[in-house]
Motif scaffolding. Structure first.
Motif, PDB file in Angstrom:
ATOM      1  N   CYS A   1       7.445 -12.143   8.548  1.00 48.16           N
ATOM      2  CA  CYS A   1       7.229 -11.326   7.351  1.00 48.16           C
ATOM      3  C   CYS A   1       5.878 -10.642   7.547  1.00 48.16           C
ATOM      4  O   CYS A   1       4.829 -11.194   7.211  1.00 48.16           O
ATOM      5  CB  CYS A   1       7.236 -12.177   6.080  1.00 48.16           C
ATOM      6  N   PRO A   2       5.882  -9.450   8.128  1.00 53.14           N
ATOM      7  CA  PRO A   2       4.626  -8.817   8.562  1.00 53.14           C
ATOM      8  C   PRO A   2       3.635  -8.620   7.422  1.00 53.14           C
ATOM      9  O   PRO A   2       4.025  -8.376   6.274  1.00 53.14           O
ATOM     10  CB  PRO A   2       5.098  -7.466   9.108  1.00 53.14           C
ATOM     11  N   VAL A   3       2.364  -8.716   7.775  1.00 51.04           N
ATOM     12  CA  VAL A   3       1.296  -8.472   6.805  1.00 51.04           C
ATOM     13  C   VAL A   3       0.490  -7.240   7.192  1.00 51.04           C
ATOM     14  O   VAL A   3      -0.406  -6.827   6.441  1.00 51.04           O
ATOM     15  CB  VAL A   3       0.365  -9.694   6.675  1.00 51.04           C
ATOM     16  N   ASP A   4       0.804  -6.638   8.345  1.00 46.79           N
ATOM     17  CA  ASP A   4       0.102  -5.424   8.773  1.00 46.79           C
ATOM     18  C   ASP A   4       1.079  -4.488   9.470  1.00 46.79           C
ATOM     19  O   ASP A   4       2.130  -4.905   9.962  1.00 46.79           O
ATOM     20  CB  ASP A   4      -1.096  -5.739   9.671  1.00 46.79           C
ATOM     21  N   THR A   5       0.733  -3.225   9.503  1.00 44.05           N
ATOM     22  CA  THR A   5       1.570  -2.206  10.131  1.00 44.05           C
ATOM     23  C   THR A   5       1.275  -2.131  11.618  1.00 44.05           C
ATOM     24  O   THR A   5       0.331  -2.755  12.118  1.00 44.05           O
ATOM     25  CB  THR A   5       1.311  -0.830   9.495  1.00 44.05           C
ATOM     26  N   PHE A   6       2.040  -1.305  12.320  1.00 47.18           N
ATOM     27  CA  PHE A   6       1.788  -1.110  13.745  1.00 47.18           C
ATOM     28  C   PHE A   6       0.420  -0.471  13.991  1.00 47.18           C
ATOM     29  O   PHE A   6      -0.135  -0.592  15.076  1.00 47.18           O
ATOM     30  CB  PHE A   6       2.870  -0.220  14.359  1.00 47.18           C
ATOM     31  N   ASP A   7      -0.086   0.230  12.983  1.00 52.81           N
ATOM     32  CA  ASP A   7      -1.420   0.823  13.099  1.00 52.81           C
ATOM     33  C   ASP A   7      -2.517  -0.158  12.708  1.00 52.81           C
ATOM     34  O   ASP A   7      -3.686   0.223  12.583  1.00 52.81           O
ATOM     35  CB  ASP A   7      -1.511   2.084  12.238  1.00 52.81           C
ATOM     36  N   ASP A   8      -2.129  -1.428  12.512  1.00 50.07           N
ATOM     37  CA  ASP A   8      -3.073  -2.510  12.206  1.00 50.07           C
ATOM     38  C   ASP A   8      -3.756  -2.324  10.855  1.00 50.07           C
ATOM     39  O   ASP A   8      -4.924  -2.677  10.682  1.00 50.07           O
ATOM     40  CB  ASP A   8      -4.120  -2.634  13.314  1.00 50.07           C
ATOM     41  N   THR A   9      -3.022  -1.772   9.888  1.00 48.77           N
ATOM     42  CA  THR A   9      -3.521  -1.641   8.529  1.00 48.77           C
ATOM     43  C   THR A   9      -2.743  -2.592   7.621  1.00 48.77           C
ATOM     44  O   THR A   9      -1.569  -2.896   7.889  1.00 48.77           O
ATOM     45  CB  THR A   9      -3.377  -0.201   8.007  1.00 48.77           C
ATOM     46  N   PRO A  10      -3.360  -3.091   6.534  1.00 48.18           N
ATOM     47  CA  PRO A  10      -2.685  -4.067   5.676  1.00 48.18           C
ATOM     48  C   PRO A  10      -1.452  -3.475   4.999  1.00 48.18           C
ATOM     49  O   PRO A  10      -1.437  -2.305   4.601  1.00 48.18           O
ATOM     50  CB  PRO A  10      -3.753  -4.429   4.641  1.00 48.18           C
ATOM     51  N   ILE A  11      -0.433  -4.294   4.854  1.00 49.14           N
ATOM     52  CA  ILE A  11       0.758  -3.904   4.105  1.00 49.14           C
ATOM     53  C   ILE A  11       0.563  -4.181   2.617  1.00 49.14           C
ATOM     54  O   ILE A  11       1.039  -3.413   1.772  1.00 49.14           O
ATOM     55  CB  ILE A  11       2.000  -4.651   4.646  1.00 49.14           C
ATOM     56  N   TYR A  12      -0.163  -5.245   2.285  1.00 47.48           N
ATOM     57  CA  TYR A  12      -0.298  -5.675   0.885  1.00 47.48           C
ATOM     58  C   TYR A  12      -1.622  -5.197   0.307  1.00 47.48           C
ATOM     59  O   TYR A  12      -2.692  -5.494   0.837  1.00 47.48           O
ATOM     60  CB  TYR A  12      -0.187  -7.199   0.798  1.00 47.48           C
TER      61      TYR A  12
ATOM     62  N   THR B   1       0.850  -1.184   0.000  1.00 50.03           N
ATOM     63  CA  THR B   1       0.000   0.000   0.000  1.00 50.03           C
ATOM     64  C   THR B   1       0.893   1.244   0.000  1.00 50.03           C
ATOM     65  O   THR B   1       2.079   1.179   0.370  1.00 50.03           O
ATOM     66  CB  THR B   1      -0.876   0.036   1.257  1.00 50.03           C
ATOM     67  N   PRO B   2       0.365   2.400  -0.399  1.00 51.05           N
ATOM     68  CA  PRO B   2       1.168   3.626  -0.327  1.00 51.05           C
ATOM     69  C   PRO B   2       1.722   3.889   1.071  1.00 51.05           C
ATOM     70  O   PRO B   2       2.858   4.331   1.218  1.00 51.05           O
ATOM     71  CB  PRO B   2       0.175   4.715  -0.758  1.00 51.05           C
ATOM     72  N   GLU B   3       0.925   3.605   2.102  1.00 50.36           N
ATOM     73  CA  GLU B   3       1.405   3.805   3.472  1.00 50.36           C
ATOM     74  C   GLU B   3       2.588   2.896   3.766  1.00 50.36           C
ATOM     75  O   GLU B   3       3.611   3.328   4.337  1.00 50.36           O
ATOM     76  CB  GLU B   3       0.285   3.521   4.475  1.00 50.36           C
ATOM     77  N   ALA B   4       2.470   1.624   3.390  1.00 48.27           N
ATOM     78  CA  ALA B   4       3.537   0.669   3.690  1.00 48.27           C
ATOM     79  C   ALA B   4       4.829   1.012   2.966  1.00 48.27           C
ATOM     80  O   ALA B   4       5.920   0.744   3.480  1.00 48.27           O
ATOM     81  CB  ALA B   4       3.088  -0.741   3.331  1.00 48.27           C
ATOM     82  N   ARG B   5       4.718   1.619   1.791  1.00 49.20           N
ATOM     83  CA  ARG B   5       5.942   1.998   1.059  1.00 49.20           C
ATOM     84  C   ARG B   5       6.742   3.048   1.810  1.00 49.20           C
ATOM     85  O   ARG B   5       7.932   3.212   1.560  1.00 49.20           O
ATOM     86  CB  ARG B   5       5.584   2.523  -0.341  1.00 49.20           C
ATOM     87  N   GLN B   6       6.120   3.737   2.741  1.00 49.63           N
ATOM     88  CA  GLN B   6       6.840   4.718   3.564  1.00 49.63           C
ATOM     89  C   GLN B   6       7.578   4.048   4.733  1.00 49.63           C
ATOM     90  O   GLN B   6       8.257   4.732   5.502  1.00 49.63           O
ATOM     91  CB  GLN B   6       5.851   5.746   4.129  1.00 49.63           C
ATOM     92  N   VAL B   7       7.433   2.745   4.865  1.00 50.32           N
ATOM     93  CA  VAL B   7       8.001   1.933   5.958  1.00 50.32           C
ATOM     94  C   VAL B   7       7.958   2.674   7.305  1.00 50.32           C
ATOM     95  O   VAL B   7       8.977   2.885   7.958  1.00 50.32           O
ATOM     96  CB  VAL B   7       9.430   1.440   5.620  1.00 50.32           C
ATOM     97  N   PRO B   8       6.767   3.059   7.755  1.00 46.59           N
ATOM     98  CA  PRO B   8       6.659   3.910   8.946  1.00 46.59           C
ATOM     99  C   PRO B   8       7.126   3.252  10.236  1.00 46.59           C
ATOM    100  O   PRO B   8       7.423   3.947  11.210  1.00 46.59           O
ATOM    101  CB  PRO B   8       5.162   4.235   9.011  1.00 46.59           C
ATOM    102  N   ASP B   9       7.202   1.917  10.260  1.00 44.34           N
ATOM    103  CA  ASP B   9       7.547   1.233  11.503  1.00 44.34           C
ATOM    104  C   ASP B   9       9.044   0.966  11.632  1.00 44.34           C
ATOM    105  O   ASP B   9       9.475   0.095  12.390  1.00 44.34           O
ATOM    106  CB  ASP B   9       6.755  -0.080  11.605  1.00 44.34           C
ATOM    107  N   THR B  10       9.830   1.733  10.923  1.00 42.27           N
ATOM    108  CA  THR B  10      11.287   1.661  11.002  1.00 42.27           C
ATOM    109  C   THR B  10      11.788   2.237  12.321  1.00 42.27           C
ATOM    110  O   THR B  10      11.198   3.170  12.866  1.00 42.27           O
ATOM    111  CB  THR B  10      11.898   2.454   9.828  1.00 42.27           C
ATOM    112  N   ASP B  11      12.892   1.690  12.815  1.00 44.30           N
ATOM    113  CA  ASP B  11      13.610   2.303  13.947  1.00 44.30           C
ATOM    114  C   ASP B  11      14.539   3.360  13.349  1.00 44.30           C
ATOM    115  O   ASP B  11      15.720   3.113  13.109  1.00 44.30           O
ATOM    116  CB  ASP B  11      14.419   1.256  14.716  1.00 44.30           C
ATOM    117  N   TRP B  12      13.987   4.528  13.126  1.00 44.44           N
ATOM    118  CA  TRP B  12      14.654   5.563  12.331  1.00 44.44           C
ATOM    119  C   TRP B  12      15.924   6.090  13.004  1.00 44.44           C
ATOM    120  O   TRP B  12      15.976   6.266  14.218  1.00 44.44           O
ATOM    121  CB  TRP B  12      13.699   6.741  12.091  1.00 44.44           C
ATOM    122  N   HIS B  13      16.931   6.369  12.144  1.00 41.83           N
ATOM    123  CA  HIS B  13      18.131   7.142  12.542  1.00 41.83           C
ATOM    124  C   HIS B  13      18.917   6.498  13.682  1.00 41.83           C
ATOM    125  O   HIS B  13      19.607   7.208  14.425  1.00 41.83           O
ATOM    126  CB  HIS B  13      17.736   8.575  12.938  1.00 41.83           C
ATOM    127  N   MET B  14      18.861   5.191  13.803  1.00 38.12           N
ATOM    128  CA  MET B  14      19.587   4.524  14.882  1.00 38.12           C
ATOM    129  C   MET B  14      21.096   4.763  14.789  1.00 38.12           C
ATOM    130  O   MET B  14      21.768   5.008  15.798  1.00 38.12           O
ATOM    131  CB  MET B  14      19.318   3.017  14.839  1.00 38.12           C
TER     132      MET B  14
END
Length: 274
Positions: free
Chosen positions: A96-107, A38-51
């Motif tokens: 291999c996650p199928v949903d985001t932390f916000d419980d929305t589909p990745i695919y 999904t467009p949201e998943a392409r932003q990979v929002p659940d990354t541990d950013w800037h570690m």
């Protein structure tokens, strides 16, 4: 994953018996896979950013540093290879996650990975990361008599799917005391609890993932600790997830003190082992 994919990890070998692992810092998603997101998943929002930036001081301390390159949406390096839940009865994301932390589909079309695709990703990305992690811990233990593994994570401070309210800022996990010596855990907790302006807990909601639980074998000279910290402690918790240098500068001295304590423990334990 493909001929144009980056290697599964970036590794820096240090001189001290301390390994900092960053399994969720990666953002790379192969283009063919991203096309299914999904467009949201392409932003990979659940990354541990800037570690890497947050822990830049660790290299100067002599630590070895292992950083993932691929997004956890490709394969989660902090999950067991069989995908078993680390927190039975609680909501979690998979190998291999199928949903985001916000419980929305990745695919987008629901074409989630089957067992064959999961095995391919595990072999291409998960296995090399863990082989490097194992090899470096073994090298440290052979050289120093002891190794300390610091598994570095961050997460949005408010995520109703996983916990109520706002998460404490500094969440230390030692698998309920199984993954490291009690003295090390208490020393780290003391530093975290005394950090002004931050809240801290030991073995609260986050007790350590697969890496902490699997590699932490204090009886064999390997002590593992996970730190899950709130992202508001160093970055903007929404797109574009910008690093906030002034905010990060306030928490970094406390992180550095914890790593220094881990190193001091390792040196002392190494002397005893020798």
């Amino acid at each position: 994953m493909t001929d144009t994919s980056p290697p599964p990890f970036v590794f820096h070998q240090g001189t001290e018996p301390l390994l900092v692992s960053m399994p969720h810092a990666g953002t790379y998603v192969p283009p063919a896979l991203a096309a299914r997101f999904t467009p949201e998943a392409r932003q990979v929002p659940d990354t541990d950013w800037h570690m890497e930036r947050l822990y830049a001081f660790a290299k100067q301390m002599g630590a070895s540093i292992l950083v993932a390159t691929h997004s956890r949406y490709v394969v989660d390096l902090n999950r067991p290879p069989d995908g078993a839940s680390l927190y039975p009865g609680q909501s979690v994301t998979g190998l291999c996650p199928v949903d985001t932390f916000d419980d929305t589909p990745i695919y987008t079309a629901g074409d989630v990975p089957d067992e064959s695709e999961i095995a391919t990703r595990r072999d291409a990305v998960w296995a090399p990361y863990h082989a490097q992690l194992r090899a470096e811990l073994d090298r440290m233990r052979a050289l120093h008599g002891v190794a300390v593994l610091w598994d570095a994570h961050s997460i949005r401070s408010v995520l109703p799917r996983f916990f109520d309210g706002k998460l404490p800022d500094l969440n230390l996990g030692t698998a309920n005391g199984a993954s490291c010596a009690p003295g090390l855990a208490q020393a780290l907790l003391g530093i975290a609890e005394s950090a002004p302006g931050y809240t801290a807990v030991l073995n609260g909601r986050f007790k350590g993932g697969y890496i902490t639980r699997h590699y932490g074998q204090p009886g064999q000279g390997v002590h593992a600790v996970q730190l899950e910290m709130t992202q508001c402690s160093y970055l903007q918790e929404a797109l574009p997830f910008a690093y906030l240098p002034d905010v990060a500068a306030r928490v970094q001295p406390h992180l550095q003190r914890m790593l220094a304590a881990a190193l001091a423990f390792a040196r002392g334990a190494g002397v005893k082992a020798g």
